[in-house]
Design a protein around this motif. Sequence first.
Motif, mmCIF file in Angstrom:
data_model
loop_
_atom_site.group_PDB
_atom_site.id
_atom_site.type_symbol
_atom_site.label_atom_id
_atom_site.label_comp_id
_atom_site.label_asym_id
_atom_site.label_seq_id
_atom_site.Cartn_x
_atom_site.Cartn_y
_atom_site.Cartn_z
ATOM 1 N N TYR A 1 8.487 20.126 -3.579
ATOM 2 C CA TYR A 1 8.221 18.700 -3.695
ATOM 3 C C TYR A 1 6.995 18.535 -4.596
ATOM 4 N N LEU A 2 7.259 18.437 -5.891
ATOM 5 C CA LEU A 2 6.160 18.477 -6.860
ATOM 6 C C LEU A 2 5.338 17.189 -6.878
ATOM 7 N N GLN A 3 5.855 16.142 -6.239
ATOM 8 C CA GLN A 3 5.049 14.915 -6.129
ATOM 9 C C GLN A 3 4.082 14.990 -4.951
ATOM 10 N N GLY A 4 4.108 16.097 -4.221
ATOM 11 C CA GLY A 4 3.323 16.187 -2.992
ATOM 12 C C GLY A 4 1.839 15.909 -3.193
ATOM 13 N N TRP A 5 1.281 16.436 -4.290
ATOM 14 C CA TRP A 5 -0.158 16.236 -4.528
ATOM 15 C C TRP A 5 -0.442 14.759 -4.796
ATOM 16 N N ALA A 6 0.476 14.108 -5.512
ATOM 17 C CA ALA A 6 0.312 12.671 -5.778
ATOM 18 C C ALA A 6 0.456 11.883 -4.470
ATOM 19 N N LYS A 7 1.353 12.318 -3.592
ATOM 20 C CA LYS A 7 1.514 11.620 -2.311
ATOM 21 C C LYS A 7 0.266 11.777 -1.439
ATOM 22 N N LYS A 8 -0.409 12.941 -1.549
ATOM 23 C CA LYS A 8 -1.665 13.091 -0.807
ATOM 24 C C LYS A 8 -2.715 12.138 -1.363
ATOM 25 N N ARG A 9 -2.711 11.970 -2.664
ATOM 26 C CA ARG A 9 -3.630 11.034 -3.310
ATOM 27 C C ARG A 9 -3.313 9.597 -2.851
ATOM 28 N N LEU A 10 -2.032 9.286 -2.718
ATOM 29 C CA LEU A 10 -1.623 7.965 -2.218
ATOM 30 C C LEU A 10 -2.234 7.727 -0.828
ATOM 31 N N GLU A 11 -2.161 8.755 0.017
ATOM 32 C CA GLU A 11 -2.756 8.647 1.358
ATOM 33 C C GLU A 11 -4.255 8.373 1.253
ATOM 34 N N GLN A 12 -4.910 9.071 0.312
ATOM 35 C CA GLN A 12 -6.364 8.861 0.155
ATOM 36 C C GLN A 12 -6.668 7.420 -0.256
ATOM 37 N N HIS A 13 -5.826 6.859 -1.122
ATOM 38 C CA HIS A 13 -6.063 5.468 -1.532
ATOM 39 C C HIS A 13 -5.942 4.536 -0.320
ATOM 40 N N ALA A 14 -4.997 4.802 0.559
ATOM 41 C CA ALA A 14 -4.873 3.964 1.767
ATOM 42 C C ALA A 14 -6.116 4.128 2.647
ATOM 43 N N GLU A 15 -6.593 5.365 2.778
ATOM 44 C CA GLU A 15 -7.793 5.599 3.602
ATOM 45 C C GLU A 15 -9.003 4.875 3.019
ATOM 46 N N GLU A 16 -9.129 4.930 1.694
ATOM 47 C CA GLU A 16 -10.272 4.269 1.048
ATOM 48 C C GLU A 16 -10.193 2.750 1.234
ATOM 49 N N ALA A 17 -9.000 2.196 1.035
ATOM 50 C CA ALA A 17 -8.829 0.748 1.202
ATOM 51 C C ALA A 17 -9.173 0.357 2.639
ATOM 52 N N TRP A 18 -8.692 1.178 3.581
ATOM 53 C CA TRP A 18 -8.926 0.916 5.008
ATOM 54 C C TRP A 18 -10.417 0.882 5.303
ATOM 55 N N ARG A 19 -11.144 1.847 4.723
ATOM 56 C CA ARG A 19 -12.606 1.890 4.931
ATOM 57 C C ARG A 19 -13.279 0.637 4.376
ATOM 58 N N ASP A 20 -12.665 0.064 3.330
ATOM 59 C CA ASP A 20 -13.211 -1.169 2.744
ATOM 60 C C ASP A 20 -12.739 -2.422 3.490
ATOM 61 N N GLY A 21 -12.039 -2.243 4.592
ATOM 62 C CA GLY A 21 -11.621 -3.389 5.399
ATOM 63 C C GLY A 21 -10.256 -3.949 5.031
ATOM 64 N N VAL A 22 -9.518 -3.259 4.155
ATOM 65 C CA VAL A 22 -8.175 -3.721 3.775
ATOM 66 C C VAL A 22 -7.167 -2.977 4.646
ATOM 67 N N ARG A 23 -6.234 -3.690 5.242
ATOM 68 C CA ARG A 23 -5.242 -3.046 6.109
ATOM 69 C C ARG A 23 -4.091 -2.506 5.251
ATOM 70 N N ALA A 24 -4.228 -1.268 4.820
ATOM 71 C CA ALA A 24 -3.244 -0.608 3.960
ATOM 72 C C ALA A 24 -2.768 0.651 4.669
ATOM 73 N N THR A 25 -1.455 0.807 4.790
ATOM 74 C CA THR A 25 -0.917 1.962 5.513
ATOM 75 C C THR A 25 0.203 2.631 4.731
ATOM 76 N N VAL A 26 0.090 3.937 4.604
ATOM 77 C CA VAL A 26 1.174 4.746 4.032
ATOM 78 C C VAL A 26 2.040 5.229 5.192
ATOM 79 N N PHE A 27 3.340 4.964 5.091
ATOM 80 C CA PHE A 27 4.276 5.436 6.114
ATOM 81 C C PHE A 27 5.042 6.629 5.556
#
Length: 438
Positions: free
Chosen positions: A256-282
């Motif tokens: 799954y060669l997109q795996g590293w990009a999907k981990k980055r997607l998760e990080q963007h959700a975590e960062e948004a969440w820390r900034d008070g934005v309700r963003a969730t990767v399912f």
Amino acid sequence: MRYDPLRELPATPGWKAGDVLVVFGELFGRGYANGIVDEARRAGMTLVGATVGRRDGSDGPLRPLNAEELAAAEANLGGRIVNVPLEAGFDLEAVDGGPSPAEQLKRLKGENWRELSFDQAALSASRAAGAARFERNAAAFAAQLATLVPAGANLLFVHTMAGGVPRVRSLLPLMTRLFRGTGEKHLASGPVWETELGRLWAASFEEVTARTFERLVAATAPLRTAGRKVRYVAYGYHGCEVLIGGRLTWQSYTPYLQGWAKKRLEQHAEEAWRDGVRATVFNSPEIWTNSSSLFSGVELSLYPLLTSISDAGRAKGGAAQAVADELRGRCAALLAPGTTLEAMLERADRFLSDPVMAPFRGLEAWPQHSTREEMELMLPASEEVLAFSADAKNTVAAELSRLVFGAVGRLMLAEAWEPVSPIRWLNHDVVAKRVVTA
Ligand SMILES: NC(=O)c1ccc[n+]([C@@H]2O[C@H](COP(=O)([O-])OP(=O)(O)OC[C@H]3O[C@@H](n4cnc5c(N)ncnc54)[C@H](O)[C@@H]3O)[C@@H](O)[C@H]2O)c1
């Protein structure tokens, strides 16, 4: 990253008529987004869609949809499309007369992928130009969207974008060897990923699959006004728990060669969440869609869902049992004469529980590269299990895929109302519960 699966069905959400669901990405007939769109429609929400735009010829300039394309897209969605081209990535981006990445990739031939080098300055300029174009267009998208959202309406953004394979013919033979190659033709993904070509490819995945989420959240900040709920959801992939040998077990499709990009997607959700934005990767199960059907074998882990559904039906009894039985009957009707669901499930399980696959079941080590042994086990297994279905155009895998995107859509819409964390896994246990529960 915290492994945080959703185990129980979420409470009924408060989305109501007049609230707006925005699909950020295009809606294809059998893609994941259809599930949440159907569910939002049932809730009476207004639907607004997006387009990646079109290019005439293989690499013409990016343009919005023409009137005919727009009408077809709006009919397909059942809502307005904001007609700003949101194609992401930089493969076709040429800056100041320099070569685009696709142009540079035309030199890819035979075995030269190992040593092929690129004009790195041109690549950086293309990447920056692609990012700037997307940010500009995302801002224009957000501004037009603002005129379509009534004051006080709640807003749910659904990010569906994933992709970024550089669009150039010279890559096709390599892809065939990576995803379908056995014997001498097999190409392991690890060595490819370590080359300059691999780094370019990974950057392209990151721009399309991950950065678009970060840029969506940034561009739509003006819509996050007091007095309305604004939520963001995205489809991730980070393996999935399925029944293997009767036990719910985390596993993943490889390579799954997109795996590293999907981990980055998760990080963007975590960062948004820390900034008070309700963003969730399912993080969602493997299914067949326009995007995934290229990857032979991705559907092998889908078959045990049938057993999870039977188990969930039995556990609840009554109407739930009836739903599970009806589904089993529907799948059995798709089989070739003389075959049984039990034999089909046994063949899929034989692959999933093979000792060769054991090293690939480490969540911490994800994403992993392919090996020849693994591919030579997976590809024939995929073909053999597919052959249990009588009609290659109407298979058990396609039936189960529809079921999964429907259930995942319901789960996401409900959980997004009051989400509790930025990354959730939707495994076969909760999908099965969703399927059998009215
Ligand atoms: N199919 C699976 O097994 C699976 C599993 C887990 C998660 N997902 C995720 O679900 C989401 C939807 O994918 P799907 O499998 O339903 O397939 P799909 O083909 O229906 O959707 C792919 C989406 O990506 C968008 N897209 C593609 N290239 C783009 C580009 N260059 N710029 C902007 N957008 C682009 C398309 O417009 C479309 O909305 C993706 O994030 C995917 O990774 C899929």
